[in-house]
Design a protein around this motif. Sequence first.
Motif, PDB file in Angstrom:
ATOM      1  N   ASP A   1     -26.566   7.272   0.946  1.00  0.00           N
ATOM      2  CA  ASP A   1     -25.659   8.564   0.503  1.00  0.00           C
ATOM      3  C   ASP A   1     -24.702   8.757   0.646  1.00  0.00           C
ATOM      4  N   LEU A   2     -23.791   9.996   0.410  1.00  0.00           N
ATOM      5  CA  LEU A   2     -22.533  10.005   1.151  1.00  0.00           C
ATOM      6  C   LEU A   2     -21.129   9.935   2.169  1.00  0.00           C
ATOM      7  N   PRO A   3     -22.654  10.566   3.024  1.00  0.00           N
ATOM      8  CA  PRO A   3     -21.745   9.935   4.476  1.00  0.00           C
ATOM      9  C   PRO A   3     -21.757   8.443   5.122  1.00  0.00           C
ATOM     10  N   THR A   4     -22.675   8.414   4.861  1.00  0.00           N
ATOM     11  CA  THR A   4     -22.370   6.454   4.094  1.00  0.00           C
ATOM     12  C   THR A   4     -21.215   5.539   3.820  1.00  0.00           C
ATOM     13  N   LEU A   5     -21.554   5.853   2.718  1.00  0.00           N
ATOM     14  CA  LEU A   5     -20.453   5.304   1.833  1.00  0.00           C
ATOM     15  C   LEU A   5     -18.868   6.002   2.366  1.00  0.00           C
ATOM     16  N   MET A   6     -18.641   7.249   2.780  1.00  0.00           N
ATOM     17  CA  MET A   6     -17.370   7.568   3.630  1.00  0.00           C
ATOM     18  C   MET A   6     -17.439   7.239   4.030  1.00  0.00           C
ATOM     19  N   GLY A   7     -17.620   6.616   5.457  1.00  0.00           N
ATOM     20  CA  GLY A   7     -17.657   6.053   6.584  1.00  0.00           C
ATOM     21  C   GLY A   7     -17.296   4.972   6.082  1.00  0.00           C
ATOM     22  N   VAL A   8     -17.852   4.171   4.943  1.00  0.00           N
ATOM     23  CA  VAL A   8     -17.559   2.595   4.869  1.00  0.00           C
ATOM     24  C   VAL A   8     -15.883   2.808   4.391  1.00  0.00           C
ATOM     25  N   LEU A   9     -15.759   3.498   3.653  1.00  0.00           N
ATOM     26  CA  LEU A   9     -14.454   3.196   3.449  1.00  0.00           C
ATOM     27  C   LEU A   9     -13.501   3.859   3.826  1.00  0.00           C
ATOM     28  N   ASP A  10     -13.756   4.763   4.564  1.00  0.00           N
ATOM     29  CA  ASP A  10     -12.567   4.924   5.728  1.00  0.00           C
ATOM     30  C   ASP A  10     -12.062   4.077   6.570  1.00  0.00           C
ATOM     31  N   SER A  11     -13.693   2.545   7.358  1.00  0.00           N
ATOM     32  CA  SER A  11     -13.072   1.607   7.878  1.00  0.00           C
ATOM     33  C   SER A  11     -12.636   0.304   7.056  1.00  0.00           C
ATOM     34  N   LEU A  12     -13.206   0.757   5.274  1.00  0.00           N
ATOM     35  CA  LEU A  12     -12.318  -0.090   4.870  1.00  0.00           C
ATOM     36  C   LEU A  12     -10.749   0.309   4.788  1.00  0.00           C
ATOM     37  N   ASP A  13     -10.846   1.589   4.760  1.00  0.00           N
ATOM     38  CA  ASP A  13      -8.902   1.516   5.109  1.00  0.00           C
ATOM     39  C   ASP A  13      -7.912   1.032   6.058  1.00  0.00           C
ATOM     40  N   LYS A  14      -8.864   0.925   7.321  1.00  0.00           N
ATOM     41  CA  LYS A  14      -8.164   0.439   8.738  1.00  0.00           C
ATOM     42  C   LYS A  14      -8.157  -0.975   8.874  1.00  0.00           C
ATOM     43  N   TRP A  15      -9.544  -0.947   8.100  1.00  0.00           N
ATOM     44  CA  TRP A  15      -9.345  -2.933   8.413  1.00  0.00           C
ATOM     45  C   TRP A  15      -8.311  -3.584   7.024  1.00  0.00           C
ATOM     46  N   SER A  16      -7.925  -2.734   5.736  1.00  0.00           N
ATOM     47  CA  SER A  16      -7.002  -3.357   4.803  1.00  0.00           C
ATOM     48  C   SER A  16      -5.374  -2.902   5.910  1.00  0.00           C
ATOM     49  N   LEU A  17      -5.224  -1.939   6.079  1.00  0.00           N
ATOM     50  CA  LEU A  17      -4.088  -1.597   7.780  1.00  0.00           C
ATOM     51  C   LEU A  17      -4.348  -3.192   8.919  1.00  0.00           C
ATOM     52  N   THR A  18      -5.195  -3.075   9.137  1.00  0.00           N
ATOM     53  CA  THR A  18      -4.740  -4.504  10.375  1.00  0.00           C
ATOM     54  C   THR A  18      -5.085  -5.726   9.546  1.00  0.00           C
ATOM     55  N   ALA A  19      -5.340  -6.283   9.079  1.00  0.00           N
ATOM     56  CA  ALA A  19      -5.016  -6.858   7.967  1.00  0.00           C
ATOM     57  C   ALA A  19      -4.567  -7.301   7.797  1.00  0.00           C
ATOM     58  N   LYS A  20      -3.305  -6.155   6.708  1.00  0.00           N
ATOM     59  CA  LYS A  20      -1.870  -6.098   5.821  1.00  0.00           C
ATOM     60  C   LYS A  20      -2.363  -6.888   4.344  1.00  0.00           C
ATOM     61  N   LYS A  21      -3.358  -6.294   4.123  1.00  0.00           N
ATOM     62  CA  LYS A  21      -4.326  -6.294   2.936  1.00  0.00           C
ATOM     63  C   LYS A  21      -3.937  -5.211   1.972  1.00  0.00           C
ATOM     64  N   PRO A  22      -4.215  -5.415   1.013  1.00  0.00           N
ATOM     65  CA  PRO A  22      -4.678  -4.410  -0.213  1.00  0.00           C
ATOM     66  C   PRO A  22      -6.130  -4.070  -0.265  1.00  0.00           C
ATOM     67  N   VAL A  23      -6.342  -2.317  -0.487  1.00  0.00           N
ATOM     68  CA  VAL A  23      -8.370  -2.908  -0.676  1.00  0.00           C
ATOM     69  C   VAL A  23      -8.812  -3.449  -1.967  1.00  0.00           C
ATOM     70  N   THR A  24      -9.786  -4.553  -1.341  1.00  0.00           N
ATOM     71  CA  THR A  24     -10.356  -5.136  -2.595  1.00  0.00           C
ATOM     72  C   THR A  24     -12.087  -5.522  -2.481  1.00  0.00           C
ATOM     73  N   VAL A  25     -12.620  -6.132  -3.404  1.00  0.00           N
ATOM     74  CA  VAL A  25     -13.980  -5.789  -2.831  1.00  0.00           C
ATOM     75  C   VAL A  25     -14.041  -7.673  -2.194  1.00  0.00           C
ATOM     76  N   SER A  26     -12.907  -8.287  -2.274  1.00  0.00           N
ATOM     77  CA  SER A  26     -13.435  -9.302  -1.172  1.00  0.00           C
ATOM     78  C   SER A  26     -13.233  -9.110  -0.378  1.00  0.00           C
ATOM     79  N   LEU A  27     -11.919  -7.438   0.474  1.00  0.00           N
ATOM     80  CA  LEU A  27     -11.888  -7.657   1.803  1.00  0.00           C
ATOM     81  C   LEU A  27     -13.085  -6.599   1.747  1.00  0.00           C
ATOM     82  N   LEU A  28     -13.162  -6.273   1.435  1.00  0.00           N
ATOM     83  CA  LEU A  28     -14.824  -5.384   1.382  1.00  0.00           C
ATOM     84  C   LEU A  28     -15.618  -5.652   2.279  1.00  0.00           C
ATOM     85  N   LYS A  29     -15.881  -7.220   1.205  1.00  0.00           N
ATOM     86  CA  LYS A  29     -16.948  -8.070   1.245  1.00  0.00           C
ATOM     87  C   LYS A  29     -17.045  -8.896   3.057  1.00  0.00           C
TER      88      LYS A  29
END
Length: 226
Positions: free
Chosen positions: A187-215
């Motif tokens: 469902d789109l709300p869940t997908l959007m929520g994970v995507l937003d969290s992934l963006d924050k995690w990327s900034l925290t880790a100072k790494k680009p958004v990748t499948v590895s980072l998502l995992k």
Amino acid sequence: MKQMLLDFQPAPVPSLVNFVVGRNQELIDALRTLPLAEQGAASLYVWGESGSGKTHLLKAATALYLSRGLNAAYVEEATDWSRLSAYDAVAVDNVQNLDEDSQVGLFNLFNEFRDAGRPLIVAGRDAPQALEVRPDLRTRLGWGLVYQVQALSDDEKSQALQRHANERGFRLPQEVIDYLLAHVRRDLPTLMGVLDSLDKWSLTAKKPVTVSLLKQLLQPASSPTQ
């Protein structure tokens, strides 16, 4: 840190503008014009599978009516139905979960709103004829406009996620979208929520958004040592 990112990412305020329309343009147009409907034609029933966006639409419509000076209410559980008679517009979610007394209350409210030409929007899991509610309420729900919320295709979800990433200002590779669609609730709300969290995690880790980072983000939080 990862668990906090997933748990506390705030959801955007529902509006008709940030709803991904897909094949639902006619429904969106009806919600925008319903407060202007002729007397006796101001009810609308929407139905569809869980996660299709029904709650988003009802909350968005309520906000729209409030912005137009209408006294509007969103209802999702048992309430004092008689007090809702004073409202200019009411949106009732998950009608299939209402108990017998609430079904009677909604039936009476439907008659009052129909006579006054006031907007009443109701959402449920199934089409009116398939709802397990009182027969008289089931009939009333089928009297006005009825729309099924059409689920987004994978291509439409992909486009929505890509557009959301562009708005947040980060690059989203297609392989990350593909992984999301294959491994996360669809469902789109869940997908959007994970995507937003992934963006924050990327900034925290100072790494680009990748499948590895998502995992890494999706890994369960480690259990404390006993």
